[in-house]
Structure formats: C-alpha cells, structure tokens
Design an enzyme around this catalytic site. Structure first.
Site, PDB file in Angstrom:
ATOM      1  N   ILE A  10       0.850  -1.061  -0.166  1.00  0.00           N
ATOM      2  CA  ILE A  10      -0.114   0.171  -0.001  1.00  0.00           C
ATOM      3  C   ILE A  10       1.046   1.569  -0.354  1.00  0.00           C
ATOM      4  N   GLY A  12       3.538   1.931  -2.040  1.00  0.00           N
ATOM      5  CA  GLY A  12       4.433   1.964  -2.700  1.00  0.00           C
ATOM      6  C   GLY A  12       3.410   2.636  -3.448  1.00  0.00           C
ATOM      7  N   ASP A  14       1.806   1.714  -6.706  1.00  0.00           N
ATOM      8  CA  ASP A  14       0.631   1.722  -6.977  1.00  0.00           C
ATOM      9  C   ASP A  14      -0.290   1.219  -6.156  1.00  0.00           C
ATOM     10  N   LEU A  79       0.528  -6.518  -4.082  1.00  0.00           N
ATOM     11  CA  LEU A  79       1.597  -5.442  -5.248  1.00  0.00           C
ATOM     12  C   LEU A  79       2.812  -5.331  -4.080  1.00  0.00           C
ATOM     13  N   ALA A  81       6.042  -6.034  -2.488  1.00  0.00           N
ATOM     14  CA  ALA A  81       7.485  -7.066  -4.054  1.00  0.00           C
ATOM     15  C   ALA A  81       8.663  -5.824  -2.885  1.00  0.00           C
ATOM     16  N   SER A  83      10.653  -4.438  -5.465  1.00  0.00           N
ATOM     17  CA  SER A  83      10.806  -4.118  -6.897  1.00  0.00           C
ATOM     18  C   SER A  83      11.503  -3.629  -7.668  1.00  0.00           C
ATOM     19  N   SER A 124       4.951  -9.391 -13.728  1.00  0.00           N
ATOM     20  CA  SER A 124       5.643  -7.677 -14.607  1.00  0.00           C
ATOM     21  C   SER A 124       6.751  -8.483 -16.356  1.00  0.00           C
ATOM     22  N   GLU A 126       8.834  -7.771 -16.392  1.00  0.00           N
ATOM     23  CA  GLU A 126      10.640  -8.385 -16.242  1.00  0.00           C
ATOM     24  C   GLU A 126      10.713  -9.693 -16.716  1.00  0.00           C
ATOM     25  N   TYR A 148      14.902 -10.668  -9.364  1.00  0.00           N
ATOM     26  CA  TYR A 148      13.289 -10.013  -9.313  1.00  0.00           C
ATOM     27  C   TYR A 148      12.554 -10.746 -10.168  1.00  0.00           C
ATOM     28  N   HIS A 178       5.055   1.380 -15.455  1.00  0.00           N
ATOM     29  CA  HIS A 178       3.990   3.011 -15.172  1.00  0.00           C
ATOM     30  C   HIS A 178       5.062   3.039 -14.441  1.00  0.00           C
TER      31      HIS A 178
HETATM   32  P1  NAP Z   1       6.784   0.008  -5.223  1.00  0.00           P
HETATM   33  O1  NAP Z   1       6.903   1.066  -5.135  1.00  0.00           O
HETATM   34  O2  NAP Z   1       8.490  -0.647  -4.870  1.00  0.00           O
HETATM   35  O3  NAP Z   1       6.109  -0.463  -3.838  1.00  0.00           O
HETATM   36  C1  NAP Z   1       6.619  -1.946  -3.519  1.00  0.00           C
HETATM   37  C2  NAP Z   1       5.896  -2.459  -1.695  1.00  0.00           C
HETATM   38  O4  NAP Z   1       6.017  -3.274  -1.402  1.00  0.00           O
HETATM   39  C3  NAP Z   1       6.290  -1.225  -0.817  1.00  0.00           C
HETATM   40  O5  NAP Z   1       4.418  -0.559  -0.555  1.00  0.00           O
HETATM   41  C4  NAP Z   1       7.057  -2.338   0.276  1.00  0.00           C
HETATM   42  O6  NAP Z   1       6.531  -1.848   1.561  1.00  0.00           O
HETATM   43  C5  NAP Z   1       5.939  -3.377   0.236  1.00  0.00           C
HETATM   44  N1  NAP Z   1       6.697  -4.321   0.425  1.00  0.00           N
HETATM   45  C6  NAP Z   1       8.549  -4.118   0.116  1.00  0.00           C
HETATM   46  N2  NAP Z   1       8.189  -6.041   1.375  1.00  0.00           N
HETATM   47  C7  NAP Z   1       7.489  -5.692   1.931  1.00  0.00           C
HETATM   48  C8  NAP Z   1       7.133  -6.670   2.256  1.00  0.00           C
HETATM   49  N3  NAP Z   1       8.597  -8.179   3.310  1.00  0.00           N
HETATM   50  N4  NAP Z   1       6.673  -7.619   3.540  1.00  0.00           N
HETATM   51  C9  NAP Z   1       4.800  -6.263   2.854  1.00  0.00           C
HETATM   52  N5  NAP Z   1       5.078  -5.440   2.259  1.00  0.00           N
HETATM   53  C10 NAP Z   1       6.244  -5.067   1.496  1.00  0.00           C
HETATM   54  O7  NAP Z   1       6.823  -0.948  -6.077  1.00  0.00           O
HETATM   55  P2  NAP Z   1       5.402  -0.642  -7.464  1.00  0.00           P
HETATM   56  O8  NAP Z   1       6.374   0.543  -8.115  1.00  0.00           O
HETATM   57  O9  NAP Z   1       4.194   0.151  -6.434  1.00  0.00           O
HETATM   58  O10 NAP Z   1       4.662  -1.857  -7.812  1.00  0.00           O
HETATM   59  C11 NAP Z   1       3.837  -2.617  -7.051  1.00  0.00           C
HETATM   60  C12 NAP Z   1       4.024  -4.037  -7.662  1.00  0.00           C
HETATM   61  O11 NAP Z   1       4.022  -4.665  -9.111  1.00  0.00           O
HETATM   62  C13 NAP Z   1       5.647  -4.800  -7.181  1.00  0.00           C
HETATM   63  O12 NAP Z   1       4.796  -6.117  -6.459  1.00  0.00           O
HETATM   64  C14 NAP Z   1       6.487  -4.900  -8.423  1.00  0.00           C
HETATM   65  O13 NAP Z   1       7.105  -5.271  -8.390  1.00  0.00           O
HETATM   66  C15 NAP Z   1       5.154  -4.315  -9.894  1.00  0.00           C
HETATM   67  N6  NAP Z   1       5.507  -4.562 -10.403  1.00  0.00           N
HETATM   68  C16 NAP Z   1       5.031  -2.829 -10.845  1.00  0.00           C
HETATM   69  C17 NAP Z   1       5.821  -2.425 -12.472  1.00  0.00           C
HETATM   70  C18 NAP Z   1       6.493  -1.210 -12.504  1.00  0.00           C
HETATM   71  O14 NAP Z   1       6.239  -0.439 -14.179  1.00  0.00           O
HETATM   72  N7  NAP Z   1       5.430  -0.142 -11.593  1.00  0.00           N
HETATM   73  C19 NAP Z   1       5.486  -2.802 -13.529  1.00  0.00           C
HETATM   74  C20 NAP Z   1       5.251  -4.695 -13.185  1.00  0.00           C
HETATM   75  C21 NAP Z   1       5.361  -5.551 -11.715  1.00  0.00           C
HETATM   76  P3  NAP Z   1       7.352  -0.517   2.716  1.00  0.00           P
HETATM   77  O15 NAP Z   1       6.718   0.789   2.311  1.00  0.00           O
HETATM   78  O16 NAP Z   1       7.456  -1.392   3.589  1.00  0.00           O
HETATM   79  O17 NAP Z   1       8.908  -0.416   1.871  1.00  0.00           O
HETATM   80  O1  G4F Z   2      13.315   2.317 -13.919  1.00  0.00           O
HETATM   81  P1  G4F Z   2      14.357   1.275 -13.898  1.00  0.00           P
HETATM   82  O2  G4F Z   2      14.784   0.771 -12.812  1.00  0.00           O
HETATM   83  O3  G4F Z   2      12.629  -0.367 -14.314  1.00  0.00           O
HETATM   84  P2  G4F Z   2      12.795  -1.481 -14.838  1.00  0.00           P
HETATM   85  O4  G4F Z   2      14.267  -2.096 -14.587  1.00  0.00           O
HETATM   86  O5  G4F Z   2      12.955  -1.628 -16.483  1.00  0.00           O
HETATM   87  O6  G4F Z   2      11.840  -2.103 -13.693  1.00  0.00           O
HETATM   88  C1  G4F Z   2      11.056  -1.335 -13.037  1.00  0.00           C
HETATM   89  O7  G4F Z   2       9.828  -1.744 -13.948  1.00  0.00           O
HETATM   90  C2  G4F Z   2       9.322  -3.332 -14.311  1.00  0.00           C
HETATM   91  C3  G4F Z   2       8.119  -3.545 -14.900  1.00  0.00           C
HETATM   92  O8  G4F Z   2       8.819  -4.423 -16.233  1.00  0.00           O
HETATM   93  C4  G4F Z   2       8.222  -4.015 -13.281  1.00  0.00           C
HETATM   94  F1  G4F Z   2       8.745  -4.997 -12.703  1.00  0.00           F
HETATM   95  C5  G4F Z   2       9.674  -3.513 -11.974  1.00  0.00           C
HETATM   96  O9  G4F Z   2       9.575  -3.756 -10.994  1.00  0.00           O
HETATM   97  C6  G4F Z   2      10.197  -1.785 -11.349  1.00  0.00           C
HETATM   98  O10 G4F Z   2       9.256  -1.378 -11.746  1.00  0.00           O
HETATM   99  O11 G4F Z   2      15.213   0.964 -15.153  1.00  0.00           O
HETATM  100  C7  G4F Z   2      14.303   1.042 -16.599  1.00  0.00           C
HETATM  101  C8  G4F Z   2      15.418   1.135 -17.330  1.00  0.00           C
HETATM  102  C9  G4F Z   2      16.810   0.043 -17.038  1.00  0.00           C
HETATM  103  O12 G4F Z   2      17.159  -0.639 -18.685  1.00  0.00           O
HETATM  104  C10 G4F Z   2      18.290   0.581 -16.319  1.00  0.00           C
HETATM  105  O13 G4F Z   2      19.692   0.189 -16.561  1.00  0.00           O
HETATM  106  O14 G4F Z   2      16.754   2.384 -17.113  1.00  0.00           O
HETATM  107  C11 G4F Z   2      18.005   1.573 -17.175  1.00  0.00           C
HETATM  108  N1  G4F Z   2      19.018   2.863 -16.327  1.00  0.00           N
HETATM  109  C12 G4F Z   2      19.963   3.723 -16.954  1.00  0.00           C
HETATM  110  N2  G4F Z   2      20.096   4.342 -15.819  1.00  0.00           N
HETATM  111  C13 G4F Z   2      18.850   3.185 -14.779  1.00  0.00           C
HETATM  112  C14 G4F Z   2      19.844   4.135 -14.821  1.00  0.00           C
HETATM  113  N3  G4F Z   2      18.078   2.504 -13.948  1.00  0.00           N
HETATM  114  C15 G4F Z   2      17.732   3.262 -12.692  1.00  0.00           C
HETATM  115  N4  G4F Z   2      16.820   3.004 -12.271  1.00  0.00           N
HETATM  116  N5  G4F Z   2      19.293   4.216 -12.550  1.00  0.00           N
HETATM  117  C16 G4F Z   2      19.939   4.423 -13.380  1.00  0.00           C
HETATM  118  O15 G4F Z   2      20.674   5.177 -13.164  1.00  0.00           O
END
Ligand code: NAP
Ligand code: G4F
Length: 328
Positions: A10, A12, A14, A79, A81, A83, A124, A126, A148, A178
């Site tokens: 919650i 995070g 999303d 949600l 993870a 992440s 994901s 990923e 991951y 997203h």
């Molecule tokens: P996020 O901002 O990194 O949020 C992750 C959440 O997980 C935080 O609320 C964190 O809480 C919680 N968490 C971590 N470890 C935990 C544990 N041991 N027990 C309970 N809660 C825990 O991620 P998001 O971007 O909102 O993404 C939501 C989900 O969608 C994730 O599973 C991510 O992998 C997946 N996803 C995201 C994307 C994207 O582009 N955003 C795309 C595909 C899939 P704390 O405040 O305690 O750290």
């Molecule tokens: O923003 P990123 O860290 O996101 P990434 O690795 O795509 O993962 C995110 O999207 C996934 C969905 O496909 C989720 F499942 C996952 O939880 C997360 O939300 O990196 C995006 C790209 C990568 O290729 C990385 O190597 O940006 C490149 N990058 C280049 N410089 C960087 C940086 N990424 C980060 N975080 N920081 C840099 O300085």
C-alpha cells in the site's frame, strides 16, 4: 453491502493509486503496512484518508492469516515486493523470499482462511527479459534477466498453480513499466524528472545514469490500477498483459524531460558504470490486445503527457519546499 479489498504494498506507487480507485468505487479498503513505524504510512494516509492500515509482512505468514481473519476481504491485491531490479542483484535471496515466496505465503493464507477471496498478483514484463518475440503477449515465453525477474516468474506460476489446483480466483496481471509523480526516486523516470527540476532550479548541475539505450513500454500508473480491478471483476480468472504498445529509450525520456524546461540533456548527463546492471533487459513492448478486448481497458496518458506530468510535479514540489521534498 460494500465490497472489501486488502492491498499489500500500500505504501508503494501503485498501492496509493489503487486505494484511491477502489475507494471511489465504494470499497472498504485495507492496506498492509510492514515495520513498527513505517514512515511511508503517513504519506498514503494523507492521499487516501479513508484507508484502513493493518500490520503484516510477506515474510511472516501468521501475520497474513491474522490480517485476512480480521479484515474479511472479498479481493486481495498483492502489490508488495522488492521491486527495484538493481537491488535484486545485491539481495537475491531476500528478493526470492519476498517477491517470490511471499506470493505463496499469501495464496496459502487465502486458501486456509477463505478460498473464495479473489486474488490479483502483480506480475511484470521483466519476466520476458531477453525477449523471444516482439511485441510480448500472454503466450510469449519467459526469459528473466535478474533475480527480480526470476522471482516474478515464480510468483506468476504459483498463482496459476493455485488457480488450477484449488479452483481459486487467482489472476496474474503482467504489467509493463508504469510511472507517475509518485514513482520511487530509485527508478530511472523519476530519477530523471527529479534531477531535471533540481537542475532547472539551480539546486544541482549533473545527473549520473547507466544504460541509456534501454527501451521500455512506459505508461501511467493511474491507468494500470484500473486494469488490476477489472481483472478481478471478470466471470472467469485469467492472465492479462497491460501495456501501451509503444517503446521509448531512456535517451528519448531524457530528451523530452530536459527540453520541457529549455535544457539540453547532453549538458548535464554523465554515464556512470555504477548504474549498469550485471544483465539488463534491452527492449520491452507489450501487446495489450487481450486486455482491450476482454476488459475494455485502454491507456489514457501518452508518453509525452506522462513525461510532462512528472516534470511539472517535481518542479512544483521542489519549488514549494525549497528543494527539500522528495515525494509529492
Ligand atoms: P513499489 O513502489 O516499490 O512498492 C513496493 C511495496 O512493497 C511497498 O509498499 C513496500 O513497502 C512493500 N513491501 C516490500 N517488502 C515487503 C514485505 N516484506 N512485506 C510487506 N510489504 C512489503 O512498487 P510499485 O511500483 O508500486 O509496484 C507494485 C507491484 O507491481 C510490485 O510488486 C512490482 O514488482 C509490480 N510491478 C510494478 C511495475 C511498475 O512499473 N511499477 C511493473 C510491473 C510490476 P515498504 O514501504 O515497507 O517498503
Ligand atoms: O526504471 P528502472 O529501474 O525500471 P525496470 O528495471 O525496467 O523495472 C521496473 O519496471 C518493471 C516492469 O518491466 C517492474 F517490474 C519493476 O518492478 C520496476 O518497476 O530501469 C529502466 C531502465 C533499465 O534498463 C536500467 O538499466 O533504465 C536503465 N537505467 C539507466 N540508468 C537506469 C539508470 N535505471 C535506474 N533505476 N537508474 C539509473 O541510473
């Protein structure tokens, strides 16, 4: 009677958008918070004051059983993870424990407490990693490139397995990247928009990044939480890809973000190998045709609109806080 939902993760990005969306639909919403004094709990309570926070941790199955017994949800959205892909290389076992096995702990808790609860797993893009075809859809084979991604593949398969083994309404949403003004500062989009605002305001002068060639299918988080909810309203459980169908490089993101404030990214960006990963995903682009047809889902925010929204938000937040604020 209003429906009830439990959201893990919650605090995070999303989690807050999904809570707002479900509250607007009339749900009673519970959000799982870990830790004894999680500083992010106050932020999400400010965004969604009607939200009920409950304590629990994906490491601790009895805490999950207790939360299900006290909150009586009709729907659970998992949600939570680790992440951040870069962190998963440094904490591979912890990532397996939370992002992977945590899914089983929650599914099994649901099976024991009330197997009629509908379950959403945050899978994901990923998982596609070193992609076998372009664009990627629900039938594209997985080839994850990080601990991951490997943990998410496990989470996906265990969700499908509980559906097939126990007849549970368990779905896996395969979401592509997203973003939003609420995105964590560790992710590349928000790292860039925060830096653009700081550089424009004279607070900093450079931005250090890794792989600028990586291409991602970037959408708006507010659009993607609608798809999560729609998946749990279907007559039958199934898995869906959610994506915009467009891909852009980190370099293109830089170009748009810096030009929005009249700057050239080449004057400020420094390539730093500390931000390179042991293995990276080169290019992702999703085919969300099934979600469009069966859920009636479509994204509403374009790539340039997303970049503009994030830059404007960081400029506004930093200007009003004198450069101290991180999250809007
Ligand atoms: P996020 O901002 O990194 O949020 C992750 C959440 O997980 C935080 O609320 C964190 O809480 C919680 N968490 C971590 N470890 C935990 C544990 N041991 N027990 C309970 N809660 C825990 O991620 P998001 O971007 O909102 O993404 C939501 C989900 O969608 C994730 O599973 C991510 O992998 C997946 N996803 C995201 C994307 C994207 O582009 N955003 C795309 C595909 C899939 P704390 O405040 O305690 O750290
Ligand atoms: O923003 P990123 O860290 O996101 P990434 O690795 O795509 O993962 C995110 O999207 C996934 C969905 O496909 C989720 F499942 C996952 O939880 C997360 O939300 O990196 C995006 C790209 C990568 O290729 C990385 O190597 O940006 C490149 N990058 C280049 N410089 C960087 C940086 N990424 C980060 N975080 N920081 C840099 O300085």
């Amino acid at each position: 009677m209003s429906r009830s939902a439990l959201i893990t993760g919650i605090t995070g990005q999303d989690g807050s958008y999904l809570a707002e969306h479900l509250l607007a639909q009339g749900y009673e919403v519970h959000g799982l918070v870990r830790g004894q004094n999680n500083p992010r709990a106050a932020t999400v309570s400010r965004i969604a004051p009607e939200l009920h926070l409950v304590e629990g941790d994906l490491h601790d199955q009895s805490s999950l059983i207790g939360v299900l017994e006290t909150t009586h949800p009709d729907e659970v959205y998992n949600l939570a993870a680790i992440s951040f892909v870069a962190l998963s290389f440094k904490q591979a076992i912890n990532t397996g424990q939370i992002t992977g096995l945590g899914v089983t702990r929650l599914l099994d808790a649901i099976r024991l407490v009330n197997p009629t609860i509908r379950f959403y797993q945050a899978s994901s893009s990923e998982m596609f990693g070193k992609v076998r075809e372009t664009p990627q859809n629900e039938l594209t084979p997985f080839h994850p490139r990080s601990p991951y991604g490997v943990a998410k593949v496990y989470g996906h398969h265990i969700t499908v397995n509980y559906r097939e083994s126990y007849g549970m309404f368990a779905v896996s949403g395969i979401l592509f990247n997203h973003e939003s003004p609420r995105r964590g500062l560790e992710f590349v989009t928000r790292k860039i928009t925060d830096a653009v605002a700081r550089i424009k305001l004279g607070l900093e002068s450079e931005l250090r990044l890794g792989n600028l060639d990586a291409q991602r299918d970037w959408g708006f988080a507010g659009d993607y939480v609608r798809a999560m909810h729609l998946m749990l309203q279907q007559p039958e459980p199934d898995d869906y890809v959610v994506a915009t169908g467009e891909t852009h490089s980190v370099r293109e993101f830089l170009e748009l973000a810096f030009s929005q404030v009249g700057l050239h990214w080449q004057d400020h960006v420094v390539c730093d190998e500390r931000f390179l990963r042991p293995a990276d995903v080169d290019m992702l682009v999703g085919d969300a045709g099934k979600a469009r047809r069966e859920l009636g889902w479509a994204p509403t925010v374009s790539f340039p609109e997303l970049v503009a929204m994030m830059v404007e938000s960081d400029l506004r937040t930093l200007s009003s806080s004198g450069g101290l604020a991180a999250a809007p």
